[in-house]
Design a protein around this motif. Sequence first.
Motif, mmCIF file in Angstrom:
data_model
loop_
_atom_site.group_PDB
_atom_site.id
_atom_site.type_symbol
_atom_site.label_atom_id
_atom_site.label_comp_id
_atom_site.label_asym_id
_atom_site.label_seq_id
_atom_site.Cartn_x
_atom_site.Cartn_y
_atom_site.Cartn_z
ATOM 1 N N ASN A 81 0.818 -1.210 0.000
ATOM 2 C CA ASN A 81 0.000 0.000 0.000
ATOM 3 C C ASN A 81 0.856 1.266 0.000
ATOM 4 N N ALA A 82 1.736 1.321 -0.972
ATOM 5 C CA ALA A 82 2.577 2.511 -1.157
ATOM 6 C C ALA A 82 3.400 2.813 0.094
ATOM 7 N N GLN A 103 8.093 8.456 -4.047
ATOM 8 C CA GLN A 103 8.688 7.126 -4.140
ATOM 9 C C GLN A 103 9.241 6.865 -5.534
ATOM 10 N N ASP A 105 10.771 3.659 -7.753
ATOM 11 C CA ASP A 105 11.015 2.227 -7.838
ATOM 12 C C ASP A 105 12.271 1.988 -8.669
ATOM 13 N N THR B 137 4.461 4.323 -15.527
ATOM 14 C CA THR B 137 5.349 5.218 -14.773
ATOM 15 C C THR B 137 5.404 6.572 -15.471
ATOM 16 N N LEU B 147 1.065 -2.703 -10.656
ATOM 17 C CA LEU B 147 -0.106 -1.864 -10.406
ATOM 18 C C LEU B 147 -1.109 -2.010 -11.546
ATOM 19 N N ILE B 160 1.808 7.158 -12.951
ATOM 20 C CA ILE B 160 2.241 7.178 -11.559
ATOM 21 C C ILE B 160 3.520 7.991 -11.423
ATOM 22 N N SER B 164 2.359 9.838 -6.500
ATOM 23 C CA SER B 164 1.092 9.176 -6.801
ATOM 24 C C SER B 164 0.776 7.971 -5.919
ATOM 25 N N PRO B 165 1.769 7.107 -5.580
ATOM 26 C CA PRO B 165 1.389 5.957 -4.752
ATOM 27 C C PRO B 165 0.707 6.387 -3.458
ATOM 28 N N ARG B 166 1.252 7.416 -2.793
ATOM 29 C CA ARG B 166 0.659 7.868 -1.531
ATOM 30 C C ARG B 166 -0.693 8.522 -1.789
ATOM 31 N N ASP B 168 -2.773 7.942 -4.249
ATOM 32 C CA ASP B 168 -3.755 6.905 -4.567
ATOM 33 C C ASP B 168 -4.147 6.116 -3.324
ATOM 34 N N PHE B 169 -3.175 5.919 -2.429
ATOM 35 C CA PHE B 169 -3.456 5.237 -1.167
ATOM 36 C C PHE B 169 -4.508 6.017 -0.377
#
Lengths: 367, 265, 454
Positions: A81-82, A103, A105, B137, B147, B160, B164-166, B168-169
Amino acid sequence: MDNDTSERLRRLRGAVPAKRHNARTVAALTGNPGCARRAVLDAAGVDKEQLARHVGFPAKFGQSQFAITRGNAFEAQVKANAFAELIRLLRETLELELNEVGQTDLEEVGGNTSQEMRHIRSRQKLTGAAADGESTFFDHPLLTLDVGGNTVYLEPDLVAFHHNGKFHVVEIKSFAVIDDQADGGKVAAAATQSAVYVLALRRLLGDDDAVSDEVVLVCPKDFSNQPVATKVDVRKQLIVLQHQLSRLSRIEKLVGELPPALTFDLAAGDDGKPTRSAAALTAALAEVEARYAPDCLAKCEMAFFCRKEASGCTATLGINVREELGGVETVAEALGLADGSLIASDSQAEAAAMLRTTAEIYGSVTA
Amino acid sequence: MTSPAEALERRIDELRAAVRKAVTAGERDRARELRKELRRLEDAWDEALDELADQTERPVKPVPRQAGPLLPLREQVHQALTLLGAPAAPRLIIAVHEAFHVGEIIPARLTSLRRDEERSFRTAPHSRPYYLCPALTADLLAPARGLLAVSTWPMANRVIGPLSPRVDFLISAIRLAGHLDRIPDPSTDARRLLWRFAANIPGAAPSAAAMTPAAVADAAEAELDIHRDSDRSHREAAAKRAREQLDDIEQLFGSRLRGVASTGS
Amino acid sequence: MAGEANAPLAAMIGSDVAHPTLLFVPQPRNRDMRFEFAASLAEVVLDYVRSRTQRSEVLGNDVVFLEAPQLLVPNRAGAAFVRLLGRSTRFRRTTGLYPVPQRVPTLGRWLTYLAERSEHPGSAAMLAMTEALSMHWASGQSALEDANLAAILGWIDPPDGVTGPEAAIAAEDPLVWPPAGPSTDPSFDNEVLAPAIRAYADSAPDSPRRMHALQTLERELRGQMEPTWRLMWRAVDVLRALPPGDTVEQRWTADRKDFSRYHNYLVMDGRPQARRDGAVVAARRLQTLEREQTLYDATRALDDPLVMANFRVTGEAFEGTVVSVERDRRVTGEKGRRITRPLIVVSTGDPMHLAVGAAVRSPARLGQEATIVEIRRLADSTLVTLELAGGMGRRAAPAPGTVPEEKDDITYTSAFPDAFRTPDLPPTELTPWTHGGPPQPYVPTEDDAREVWE
């Protein structure tokens, strides 16, 4: 390192590719720094595991798939979850600001997972971190470190970039911290391994101050899966590691003293087994002095061979016995000094006196 | 009774010991050969056991916890993603599905699903109302690792960037909370799922027991305010690039080669 | 099981070599199964603890059970595992989200008790067999290798036709001697255990396959543990063949008293032990442990001349011959009275490292205080002059036989049972405010109980 030495190391290794190091094997270099055999074999990139097996003393390392599975599952969980759990932990531990959630990757590059590609991109992203300020979390960057002239790829679990300009190495381990205590041996191993990453990251950035000498260790708390983060100071590990690495690159002297034709070539014949006989390799090993201690059994692939070779020596009884019997190499010598049949040299005088007293007192009791 | 099954079993035990010996001695090739033989015998043994069982009762094969799915897999995934409103990892998709629906999603099938969707699109583009596709990405416009997204979402929601991950979370947390508020008697699994979000959002809930969906949504909204604008501009810019540079297929399934080439030396 | 914090996989336990109880968890990652394991283990352990409470005696003001429980585990890691198992079960509750039978938290309290008690020097409540053996035998290998039960027992008691060193080397082969736990051999995990657990997990409940998977697991785990089970009993035999020391009884009485005390506590109060000791409790505990250590070292030296020999080698004790005696010496004491203080001179060849003023005792005359008043080093011996006090009867002149005589062989040691003296700490309830005031008893929190065991 001069060309001559590189050439000598190549010959020592023979017609096989150099054994690749990883963070664990680089960390292991810091154990038993006085052992010339190990220093030479590591510098030459000899496959110690195969060598030990071929001379009849296979190492007894092995990892349970349960441990591996658990390690992977725990890392996946704290990154799920990020990085939700990690973000909470690092906000507490490193006092990250609320907006520090970016973040990157680095585990693959647009579907490409080649090491060269990943390293180039890791370098790009990490060196640009301060300037673009986009990311706080760098997932599985691929770093490199020069170990005795060979490039070693290293992959920390995570690197976090703090708004004060410092990078922190974050290491995720699945051993439990129970009532604020963890297995000392495991913490020490994790600290040494993290120190390897800190060093590699410092070399990549070309700036020692940019990487904190406190790493963050994330472990499960008590008997749960709940992660807990702890800062661990790795300054001491860094000093030992740097010393050991520079020693490897100053291997000339050790190598220069070895017979010119010496080699540990493990090149295989048609049957897939090394063509050189076990006897020839055993003889070659005898040319490079080892410094065996019982600790080696848990750390070095050659340990069982060295233990056999050292049988009858006081060193096999442990480091404290060896130190207490300073200057007395073998058990036979110790017995001779104890019963007075051998005459002590100057360097043995102290140990000899102690041995004689002990023999007299114990002898009078058991008589 | 010394049945063939028993003889087989003894042989299996011997082989296991031999495999361990080979592994311990570091003889990898030999261990591999022995393992192969071991698997063969184990299969034979399974058959023997089935025959034995046939005489007494029907063999029971492993079965999923619930009877077969009510919806096809891609629709289950679509449901979950629609609920979350943002790209998500397979693990989360499965958790959402299990919290609100019956039936089980097998992780391995999600991997093949993604390939099937791309193949279907290539064969007959735009023939389905939606496709399940990878998120992209922002920098390389390549598939983001692990994803999944829905093709009908705006491009900017499917790319993303670093934030974005946070983001979207947090969006997912808000939508989940909203859903929990709407449905009567949410399951324990559903509350536990929301707690996994709430536990990691500042001020969302003091404990799992004291958690209320409305407070979770408020807390997520508050943090979202911090990231929203910079994430949005980053995503819009990437989306613009995607629309300009990528063909139809790539806009959905990502660019592989081009991205790689542009970073190559 | 490897990788999991204190997840039990299997245990073999019992008090009869011919009838061990085998307990195992077919899926160690399953929390419910772990609790079932703890509940089964509790039955065995609690039955045993109860069996120790059948008879009692009165000692002073206390009723003390004639027996106490003793747990023998193969090695130090095994003892650490027992402690953690105690930690993970003692806070569990019989109600709430993950209820367990009452015997599970009770087991946790007893395992924790045994683990804590075993830290007291001289206690035999829980022993790691490798350490019990190392106390009595020196092998020709390092301490690290001595931690392998099969290896150290190989040195001490090798099978017929095999030398100790050969037996010790053979003991390192995990295929012949499976590890004595709690860690299993990785090749066993990978090649045997993992497929067996998978076979169990993939089979339907009550199906022939599941029955078979359970049988396989049981057989394989028994195979991993039985060799160690036999080793443990062989080690017990080897230890029992030694003559017991004179002060063993005294130490076991201390264990019995403490066991009786804790048994009472569980009946009267029963709250679990704290996660961590508070400062006051910790200070007290440390002081107790230090005192017990001194007592233990000293009494062991009294029991066993070889232990005393070690004190002589390090210069903390000496043995010699009495060369002169001033038997009727009298001096003026602090209160002005004339008191008997004989002087003796002992000639010793030992490397004596004590200084003038040191208090020593002779094991043969523990009731008589002796103080070193002069030390004269000669070429190959040392003359030690000692002043004696007490243990000479009530009359002005020492009673016959109460003062050593010329030509007597005698030992003096600085390690004697009441050598450790520290100012007493105030009673717990009078702890001054500067030290936080009297400590509050530990009340387990909701958090302790709720903590998921997964």
